[in-house]
Structures are given as C-alpha cells and as structure tokens.
Design a protein around this motif. Structure first.
Motif, PDB file in Angstrom:
ATOM      1  N   LEU A 134      91.776 -39.932 -47.463  1.00  0.00           N
ATOM      2  CA  LEU A 134      91.785 -38.706 -48.249  1.00  0.00           C
ATOM      3  C   LEU A 134      91.881 -37.517 -47.316  1.00  0.00           C
ATOM      4  CD1 LEU A 134      88.270 -37.870 -49.756  1.00  0.00           C
ATOM      5  CD2 LEU A 134      88.635 -39.273 -47.749  1.00  0.00           C
ATOM      6  N   ALA A 135      92.510 -36.449 -47.833  1.00  0.00           N
ATOM      7  CA  ALA A 135      92.730 -35.248 -47.029  1.00  0.00           C
ATOM      8  C   ALA A 135      91.512 -34.345 -47.015  1.00  0.00           C
ATOM      9  CB  ALA A 135      93.939 -34.485 -47.567  1.00  0.00           C
ATOM     10  N   GLY A 136      90.739 -34.383 -48.077  1.00  0.00           N
ATOM     11  CA  GLY A 136      89.560 -33.542 -48.199  1.00  0.00           C
ATOM     12  C   GLY A 136      88.982 -33.698 -49.587  1.00  0.00           C
ATOM     13  N   ALA A 137      87.824 -33.077 -49.829  1.00  0.00           N
ATOM     14  CA  ALA A 137      87.152 -33.248 -51.108  1.00  0.00           C
ATOM     15  C   ALA A 137      86.432 -31.978 -51.518  1.00  0.00           C
ATOM     16  CB  ALA A 137      86.163 -34.416 -51.035  1.00  0.00           C
ATOM     17  N   ILE A 138      86.425 -31.754 -52.826  1.00  0.00           N
ATOM     18  CA  ILE A 138      85.653 -30.673 -53.433  1.00  0.00           C
ATOM     19  C   ILE A 138      84.738 -31.314 -54.460  1.00  0.00           C
ATOM     20  CG2 ILE A 138      85.761 -28.551 -54.803  1.00  0.00           C
ATOM     21  CD1 ILE A 138      88.589 -28.115 -53.621  1.00  0.00           C
ATOM     22  N   VAL A 139      83.450 -31.077 -54.335  1.00  0.00           N
ATOM     23  CA  VAL A 139      82.483 -31.713 -55.235  1.00  0.00           C
ATOM     24  C   VAL A 139      81.674 -30.641 -55.952  1.00  0.00           C
ATOM     25  CG1 VAL A 139      82.368 -33.897 -53.995  1.00  0.00           C
ATOM     26  CG2 VAL A 139      80.863 -32.045 -53.293  1.00  0.00           C
ATOM     27  N   LEU A 140      81.638 -30.746 -57.285  1.00  0.00           N
ATOM     28  CA  LEU A 140      80.897 -29.813 -58.126  1.00  0.00           C
ATOM     29  C   LEU A 140      79.635 -30.491 -58.634  1.00  0.00           C
ATOM     30  CD1 LEU A 140      83.790 -28.590 -60.494  1.00  0.00           C
ATOM     31  CD2 LEU A 140      83.371 -27.933 -58.113  1.00  0.00           C
ATOM     32  N   ALA A 141      78.485 -29.871 -58.422  1.00  0.00           N
ATOM     33  CA  ALA A 141      77.209 -30.378 -58.931  1.00  0.00           C
ATOM     34  C   ALA A 141      77.023 -31.864 -58.641  1.00  0.00           C
ATOM     35  CB  ALA A 141      77.112 -30.114 -60.439  1.00  0.00           C
ATOM     36  N   PRO A 142      77.198 -32.282 -57.377  1.00  0.00           N
ATOM     37  CA  PRO A 142      77.068 -33.707 -57.050  1.00  0.00           C
ATOM     38  C   PRO A 142      75.611 -34.153 -57.113  1.00  0.00           C
ATOM     39  CG  PRO A 142      77.236 -32.423 -55.047  1.00  0.00           C
ATOM     40  CD  PRO A 142      77.448 -31.454 -56.183  1.00  0.00           C
ATOM     41  N   HIS A 143      75.432 -35.449 -57.290  1.00  0.00           N
ATOM     42  CA  HIS A 143      74.103 -36.066 -57.196  1.00  0.00           C
ATOM     43  C   HIS A 143      74.071 -36.902 -55.927  1.00  0.00           C
ATOM     44  CE1 HIS A 143      73.473 -34.983 -61.413  1.00  0.00           C
ATOM     45  NE2 HIS A 143      74.589 -35.611 -61.723  1.00  0.00           N
ATOM     46  N   ILE A 144      73.116 -36.623 -55.051  1.00  0.00           N
ATOM     47  CA  ILE A 144      72.926 -37.493 -53.885  1.00  0.00           C
ATOM     48  C   ILE A 144      71.584 -38.219 -53.956  1.00  0.00           C
ATOM     49  CG2 ILE A 144      74.428 -36.068 -52.447  1.00  0.00           C
ATOM     50  CD1 ILE A 144      71.873 -35.043 -51.011  1.00  0.00           C
ATOM     51  N   LEU A 145      70.731 -37.806 -54.895  1.00  0.00           N
ATOM     52  CA  LEU A 145      69.460 -38.472 -55.156  1.00  0.00           C
ATOM     53  C   LEU A 145      69.025 -38.082 -56.559  1.00  0.00           C
ATOM     54  CD1 LEU A 145      66.497 -36.644 -53.362  1.00  0.00           C
ATOM     55  CD2 LEU A 145      68.718 -35.605 -53.767  1.00  0.00           C
ATOM     56  N   THR A 197      69.902 -43.341 -54.267  1.00  0.00           N
ATOM     57  CA  THR A 197      70.312 -42.257 -53.378  1.00  0.00           C
ATOM     58  C   THR A 197      71.569 -42.680 -52.639  1.00  0.00           C
ATOM     59  OG1 THR A 197      69.699 -40.845 -51.505  1.00  0.00           O
ATOM     60  CG2 THR A 197      68.802 -43.079 -51.530  1.00  0.00           C
ATOM     61  N   ILE A 198      72.410 -41.697 -52.297  1.00  0.00           N
ATOM     62  CA  ILE A 198      73.575 -41.990 -51.449  1.00  0.00           C
ATOM     63  C   ILE A 198      73.458 -41.226 -50.125  1.00  0.00           C
ATOM     64  CG2 ILE A 198      75.051 -42.503 -53.411  1.00  0.00           C
ATOM     65  CD1 ILE A 198      76.373 -39.752 -52.999  1.00  0.00           C
ATOM     66  N   GLU A 199      72.275 -40.727 -49.824  1.00  0.00           N
ATOM     67  CA  GLU A 199      72.077 -39.950 -48.601  1.00  0.00           C
ATOM     68  C   GLU A 199      72.510 -40.714 -47.339  1.00  0.00           C
ATOM     69  OE1 GLU A 199      68.362 -37.107 -49.120  1.00  0.00           O
ATOM     70  OE2 GLU A 199      67.987 -39.086 -49.993  1.00  0.00           O
ATOM     71  N   PRO A 200      72.204 -42.014 -47.183  1.00  0.00           N
ATOM     72  CA  PRO A 200      72.613 -42.698 -45.948  1.00  0.00           C
ATOM     73  C   PRO A 200      74.126 -42.722 -45.737  1.00  0.00           C
ATOM     74  CG  PRO A 200      70.924 -43.961 -47.095  1.00  0.00           C
ATOM     75  CD  PRO A 200      71.373 -42.889 -48.035  1.00  0.00           C
ATOM     76  N   GLU A 201      74.906 -42.721 -46.829  1.00  0.00           N
ATOM     77  CA  GLU A 201      76.360 -42.803 -46.703  1.00  0.00           C
ATOM     78  C   GLU A 201      76.993 -41.493 -46.246  1.00  0.00           C
ATOM     79  OE1 GLU A 201      74.635 -44.155 -49.215  1.00  0.00           O
ATOM     80  OE2 GLU A 201      75.689 -45.876 -50.101  1.00  0.00           O
ATOM     81  N   LEU A 202      76.313 -40.370 -46.437  1.00  0.00           N
ATOM     82  CA  LEU A 202      76.942 -39.066 -46.251  1.00  0.00           C
ATOM     83  C   LEU A 202      77.369 -38.804 -44.812  1.00  0.00           C
ATOM     84  CD1 LEU A 202      74.592 -36.897 -48.498  1.00  0.00           C
ATOM     85  CD2 LEU A 202      76.843 -37.833 -49.087  1.00  0.00           C
ATOM     86  N   ALA A 203      76.666 -39.351 -43.857  1.00  0.00           N
ATOM     87  CA  ALA A 203      76.991 -39.107 -42.445  1.00  0.00           C
ATOM     88  C   ALA A 203      78.338 -39.708 -42.059  1.00  0.00           C
ATOM     89  CB  ALA A 203      75.896 -39.665 -41.548  1.00  0.00           C
TER      90      ALA A 203
END
Length: 272
Positions: A134-145, A197-203
């Motif tokens: 993917l070239a980039g991403a825009i996320v609106l009101a995401p849930h990470i936990l 949670t998806i916090e570990p994946e974000l890095a």
C-alpha cells in the motif's frame, strides 16, 4: 464519474461470497487508487457522495465496497458468530482476496487505504501485515483497543436497534440489517472482546499514515490516534473540533482538504 455498483465473488470462510463494489473515476487510469473501508454498521451506500468528492479533489480513482455481511454483499449466516479476530481476518483474508479478484496489482501499483472506525482498524492491520502493498493510509476514528466509552456507546446502539427505528433506517443500506447489526454488536459487547487490542501490530506500519479523530467522538478517546503515533512515529494526527465519530459526515470539507494535501505530498514526493 462513478460506475454503477456491481458484484464480484471471492472464496472466504469456506464458501463463495459476493462482494458489492463500485469504481470511482476508473478513466483516471494513471491516478492513485483509494480503497474505502466502511465502519461497523456501514456499507457502500452509507458513504454517500464522500468518496466521489474526495477522489475528485485529489485527482484519484476510488474503490468503494461492502464487506461480507453488509450492504448488498452476502449476509452473515444466521448461525455465524464473529470471533475477536474478525478484523484481522478482514485485513488478512478478505481485502487481499477482493483486490486480487478485481485485478488490483498491489505489487506494481500499491493503493491507498481510507478506513473509518472498524474499517480504520482493518486498514491498520493490513498496513502492518502487508507493508509493501500500500502507498499510504488515512484512518478515521480507528480502534486500537477497547475503551469503556466505546462499550457504553455500543450498548446504547443495541437499545436503539431494539427500541427505535434504527433497524428500518439500516434496512435502506443493508439487504439483511440483522446480519449487519448483530454481527458487529454481539462481538463488541462480548466479554472476551474487552482485552482486544492491535497495539503490538502498529510498530510494523511503515507507510505514510494520517490518523483523524473528532474531539466529540462518542466511540473513542484521543488515545486511539495518539497511541498510533507513539508506535508509528511517521503518523500525522488531525484532531477535529465540533466532530463526532464520523469526520466525513461532520467535517467533510476539512477532511477532504487535509486528505488531499496528505495524498499529494506523499504520492509525488515518492516520484510516482
């Protein structure tokens, strides 16, 4: 111009499912492609004219679609209960299958992803799993936990579905509103989902990322996007006043301007 909605079939979860989708400005063959991912009760039609407006402003093509269980796509089977990994499966299985079925060459020309709420979380999970696609991403009101605020608002949505005309209003956008509503509501209110949670994946996210949230979001606090920025330092934050959970409805002009600037800066800075 937008084409009329159409359908494509993919193999998923042991069966063939049809996916409702619509192309925006396909005649812009050399332009970047933005793929839109809707929220937990959303669909292709619930975006209304926002994808067209954004694609026109940014000079992009667009792909809008309804996830299985939503819109005119194959409904969730009555006995099918979603598991806590349902967003991971959408990111890792459904979206790649759709892009392949539609002949989107993610290796040669990676698309942009534009996700809202659950669709934003799916976007983040795709970005983490497929960093070169993917070239980039825009996320609106995401849930990470999962936050108490989110659960309380989703409990209110359940009451509204049972006691008001919410079901009738959703029926205008979904062939099976019960499939759409209960698939989303039941898993978000399941006790086992509180630790999601998806916090570990974000890095693992390396692409350009714009994270947007309204200051009046009833489904999440600013920790949702600020937590992304701590783990993916390239993240740009946009915190919008007078804006709830749906920035594309509450602040469309400001969001279009910010998104267009973001896409243009990163698209052309990379020599595409």
């Amino acid at each position: 111009m937008s084409e009329a909605p159409r359908f494509v079939e993919i193999d998923w979860a042991g069966r063939r499912v049809r996916v409702e989708h619509q192309w925006i400005a396909p005649e812009r063959r050399a332009a970047p492609l933005i793929v839109f991912l809707h929220e937990g009760l959303g669909s292709l039609s619930m975006w209304k004219d926002f994808p067209q407006r954004l694609c026109d402003a940014a000079g992009c093509r667009g792909l809008v679609w309804s996830r299985p269980g939503y819109g005119r796509s194959t409904p969730r089977a009555a006995e099918e209960a979603w598991n806590p990994d349902f967003m991971h499966r959408q990111a890792h299985e459904v979206l790649p299958a759709l892009l392949e079925a539609l002949d989107v060459d993610v290796a040669a020309t990676p698309p942009w992803l534009f996700g809202h709420s659950d669709g934003a979380s799916i976007t983040l999970l795709y970005a983490a799993r497929f960093p070169k696609q993917l070239a980039g991403a825009i996320v609106l009101a995401p849930h990470i936990l999962v936050e108490d605020l989110s659960v309380n608002s989703i409990e209110k949505a359940r009451n509204a579905y049972l006691e008001t005309d919410l079901r009738q209003r959703l029926a205008r956008h979904h062939d099976d509103p019960d499939s759409a509503f209960w698939g989303w509501n039941d898993i978000w209110l399941a006790p086992g989902f509180r630790d999601w949670t998806i916090e570990p994946e974000l890095a693992s996210i390396v692409c350009p990322l714009l994270a947007v949230q309204g200051l009046d979001d009833e489904y999440g606090t600013l920790e949702q996007i600020r937590g992304i920025a701590r783990r993916a330092p390239q993240t740009e934050l946009l915190e919008l006043p007078a804006c709830g959970h749906s920035p594309h409805r509450d602040q469309p002009e400001g969001l279009i301007a910010a998104s267009t600037d973001f896409i243009r800066r990163h698209h052309y800075n990379h020599g595409d």
